[in-house]
Scaffold this motif. Sequence first.
Motif, short mmCIF file in Angstrom:
data_model
loop_
_atom_site.label_atom_id
_atom_site.label_comp_id
_atom_site.label_asym_id
_atom_site.label_seq_id
_atom_site.Cartn_x
_atom_site.Cartn_y
_atom_site.Cartn_z
N THR A 137 -64.17 20.46 47.95
CA THR A 137 -65.44 21.03 47.54
C THR A 137 -65.57 22.38 48.25
O THR A 137 -64.83 23.30 47.98
CB THR A 137 -66.61 20.07 47.81
OG1 THR A 137 -66.70 19.81 49.22
CG2 THR A 137 -66.42 18.77 47.07
N GLY A 141 -70.86 23.42 48.95
CA GLY A 141 -71.34 22.15 48.41
C GLY A 141 -72.39 21.52 49.30
O GLY A 141 -72.98 20.50 48.94
N LEU A 142 -72.61 22.14 50.46
CA LEU A 142 -73.63 21.65 51.39
C LEU A 142 -74.71 22.69 51.66
O LEU A 142 -75.85 22.34 51.95
CB LEU A 142 -72.97 21.27 52.74
CG LEU A 142 -72.04 20.06 52.73
CD1 LEU A 142 -71.34 19.94 54.09
CD2 LEU A 142 -72.79 18.79 52.42
N GLY A 144 -76.42 26.31 50.20
CA GLY A 144 -76.53 27.32 49.15
C GLY A 144 -76.43 28.72 49.72
O GLY A 144 -76.90 29.00 50.84
N CYS A 152 -72.32 27.09 43.87
CA CYS A 152 -72.81 26.10 44.83
C CYS A 152 -73.42 24.90 44.12
O CYS A 152 -73.23 23.75 44.54
CB CYS A 152 -73.85 26.74 45.76
SG CYS A 152 -73.18 27.91 46.96
N PHE A 156 -72.37 21.23 44.88
CA PHE A 156 -73.37 20.23 45.29
C PHE A 156 -73.26 19.00 44.39
O PHE A 156 -73.34 17.86 44.86
CB PHE A 156 -74.78 20.82 45.16
CG PHE A 156 -75.35 21.41 46.41
CD1 PHE A 156 -76.44 20.82 47.04
CD2 PHE A 156 -74.81 22.57 46.95
CE1 PHE A 156 -76.99 21.39 48.20
CE2 PHE A 156 -75.35 23.15 48.09
CZ PHE A 156 -76.45 22.56 48.72
N GLU A 159 -70.35 16.86 45.34
CA GLU A 159 -70.65 16.11 46.56
C GLU A 159 -71.50 14.87 46.24
O GLU A 159 -71.24 13.78 46.73
CB GLU A 159 -71.38 17.00 47.57
CG GLU A 159 -70.53 18.11 48.16
CD GLU A 159 -69.79 17.69 49.41
OE1 GLU A 159 -70.12 16.63 49.99
OE2 GLU A 159 -68.86 18.42 49.81
N GLU A 181 -64.21 20.14 52.85
CA GLU A 181 -65.12 21.28 52.72
C GLU A 181 -64.66 22.49 53.53
O GLU A 181 -65.05 22.67 54.68
CB GLU A 181 -66.52 20.84 53.17
CG GLU A 181 -67.05 19.66 52.38
CD GLU A 181 -68.03 18.77 53.13
OE1 GLU A 181 -68.75 18.01 52.47
OE2 GLU A 181 -68.05 18.84 54.38
N CYS A 264 -72.41 24.55 58.58
CA CYS A 264 -73.09 23.42 57.93
C CYS A 264 -73.85 22.53 58.91
O CYS A 264 -74.37 21.49 58.51
CB CYS A 264 -72.07 22.56 57.18
SG CYS A 264 -71.16 23.42 55.89
N LYS A 267 -77.29 20.83 58.26
CA LYS A 267 -77.26 19.79 57.22
C LYS A 267 -76.52 18.53 57.69
O LYS A 267 -76.82 17.43 57.23
CB LYS A 267 -76.55 20.32 55.97
CG LYS A 267 -77.38 21.28 55.11
CD LYS A 267 -78.34 20.52 54.21
CE LYS A 267 -79.09 21.45 53.26
NZ LYS A 267 -78.29 21.91 52.14
#
Length: 286
Positions: A137, A141-142, A144, A152, A156, A159, A181, A264, A267
């Motif tokens: 990914t 993908g986590l 934006g 993205c 997402f 994911e 990722e 990331c 998140k």
Amino acid sequence: MKRNILITGTSSGVGLESAVLFAQQGFKVYATMRNLAKATALKEKIEAEKLDVHLLPLDVTDHNSITKAVDTIIENDGKIDVLLNNAGAGFAKTTEQATIDEIAWVTNVNYTGVILCTKAVIPHMREQKSGQIITITSVGGLVGQPFNELYCGAKFAVEGYMEALATYISDPFNIKITCVEPGGISTEFMTSAIKNTSDQGVMATGEYLPIFERYMAGSQARAKESKIQIYQTGHEVAEKLLEVAKMEQPPLRLRTSEWAEKFCSIKTQSDPDGTLQVDMIKKSFL
């Protein structure tokens, strides 16, 4: 018997590096790409090292093409041990200025294609009660990012799709699922991303242009100042993919660099590898 692996998008970059590395490490590799005319670089490596790599045409946006490739592998080996969903394409353009065709294209290549390939291998993995699905990914993908909302959004979606799938097929059928990722990759991927958008016109115009210019200036500055920290080579990402393929209990999510982890972290800090969330979902629904 060797474990075999089906890899999509092997004409260049991470896909090519993965095909070579997995073969060097004892896998039987089915290296696929939409256009086999682009297999020259891979063919040269196969011949030079006598690698157990078999080339097949596969277009991730074409269900019949995917089915034909999977059927060929089953006819040859009777099984598929690992699917590596690698094929994808970058895209940077505002939602307002992207065409309907471009929106469909970026979604099909990066999201729908993953579903179609996964759908094609699941019946065989379910029947053999074993298998592994590894999907590249992105940190996108986590998290934006400006001007990458369509890309993205597709990542997402991948994911979410993989997370949901893992909740009910991993335990009963021993099918392991991991989203890998990466952050920036210094391969043809970025060149292709720019080409895919610029060929269709400028990436931002009008009131968006000064925002886009700031975005590009910042990206270029970060790349120049922190190239080692941000950008990995295709081979470095391939090494992470190999690690995942060799794990007995692979995580649902894995970032491939320290920079990606930091990017990331807001998140992911409560559940870095995604397993806590999946376990909670299993307990809640199953």
